[in-house]
Design an enzyme around this catalytic site. Structure first.
Site, PDB file in Angstrom:
ATOM      1  N   HIS A  11       1.211  -1.442   0.041  1.00 12.47           N
ATOM      2  CA  HIS A  11      -0.120   0.041  -0.139  1.00 12.47           C
ATOM      3  C   HIS A  11       0.953   1.141  -0.469  1.00 12.47           C
ATOM      4  O   HIS A  11       2.445   1.420  -0.380  1.00 12.47           O
ATOM      5  CB  HIS A  11      -1.091  -0.093   1.436  1.00 12.47           C
ATOM      6  CG  HIS A  11      -0.314   0.186   2.589  1.00 12.47           C
ATOM      7  ND1 HIS A  11       0.145   0.528   2.987  1.00 12.47           N
ATOM      8  CD2 HIS A  11       0.518  -0.973   3.661  1.00 12.47           C
ATOM      9  CE1 HIS A  11       0.951   0.981   4.002  1.00 12.47           C
ATOM     10  NE2 HIS A  11       0.617  -0.597   4.050  1.00 12.47           N
ATOM     11  N   GLU A  84      -2.376  -6.687   7.357  1.00 12.58           N
ATOM     12  CA  GLU A  84      -0.883  -6.822   8.166  1.00 12.58           C
ATOM     13  C   GLU A  84      -1.146  -7.485   9.084  1.00 12.58           C
ATOM     14  O   GLU A  84      -1.946  -8.118   9.557  1.00 12.58           O
ATOM     15  CB  GLU A  84      -0.800  -5.705   8.365  1.00 12.58           C
ATOM     16  CG  GLU A  84       0.822  -5.196   8.583  1.00 12.58           C
ATOM     17  CD  GLU A  84       2.144  -5.172   8.349  1.00 12.58           C
ATOM     18  OE1 GLU A  84       1.763  -6.784   8.493  1.00 12.58           O
ATOM     19  OE2 GLU A  84       2.081  -4.532   8.020  1.00 12.58           O
TER      20      GLU A  84
END
Length: 210
Positions: A11, A84
């Site tokens: 990202h 994550e």
């Protein structure tokens, strides 16, 4: 092609990246730089053909993936397994705050790499790989003969690339994975391995600050 080509993308930069805060499963918005990075990778990949675009369900990954998906008129498919690594009690704290509030944990994190280490409420690198690798394998087999993009996170990409590159989990991953860095891998019926790494850590679409 007789393999699946997968674009693994981290990202864009977030406000917490700038503040050096542990994000984990908590969300933080893309910074102005992160938005520009997402637009840059989207523009770079606008001429590539994708069968599907996947992303972690966390906003920073999803919004980055949207910049890639829009030119192709594709929806972003969210997958919670691509999140994550969970940070537990460290989430939301800066590196300095961790050293002040949890000195023993900070010392362990600076010490010898241990894939089974996890602060309270967090995931270890082993657990992260056990969660995310099945998602990668599932998508690789589902899209045989096609190209897909997966937008995820630095920690998640590290453990996935360790598997792809054959780096044991008892060793830290030596790869630098910058925001919106592009990693291209292929999965298929190769003679000596199911995986091929084509491109690692490519950030040609953004201006790197020294």
């Amino acid at each position: 092609m007789n393999y699946t080509e997968i674009y693994l993308i981290r990202h864009g930069e977030t406000t917490w990246n700038v503040e050096r805060r542990y994000q984990g499963h908590k969300d933080s918005p893309l910074s102005k730089v992160g938005i520009a990075q997402a637009k840059a990778i989207g523009e770079r990949l606008s001429t590539r053909e994708f069968a599907a675009i996947y992303a972690s369900d966390l906003t920073r990954a999803y919004k980055t993936a949207r910049q890639i998906a829009v030119p192709h008129k594709l929806d972003v498919i969210k997958d919670v397994r691509l999140r994550e690594r969970k940070g537990g009690i460290l989430e939301g704290l800066t590196t300095t705050e961790v050293e002040e509030q949890h000195p023993e944990i900070a010392a362990q994190m600076k010490g010898t790499w241990a894939a089974d280490f996890a602060p309270p409420g967090a995931e270890s690198a082993f657990v992260l790989q056990e969660r995310s690798l099945p998602a990668l394998m599932e998508l690789a087999k589902k899209h045989m003969g096609e190209r897909i993009a997966i937008v995820s996170h630095g920690g998640t990409m590290r453990v996935l690339l360790q598997h792809i590159l054959g780096i044991p989990m008892d060793r830290p991953c030596p790869l630098a994975i910058g925001n919106t860095s592009l990693n291209i891998v292929r999965y298929g019926d190769f003679r000596d391995s199911s995986w091929r790494a084509i491109t690692l850590g490519d950030m040609a679409h953004v201006q790197i600050k020294e």
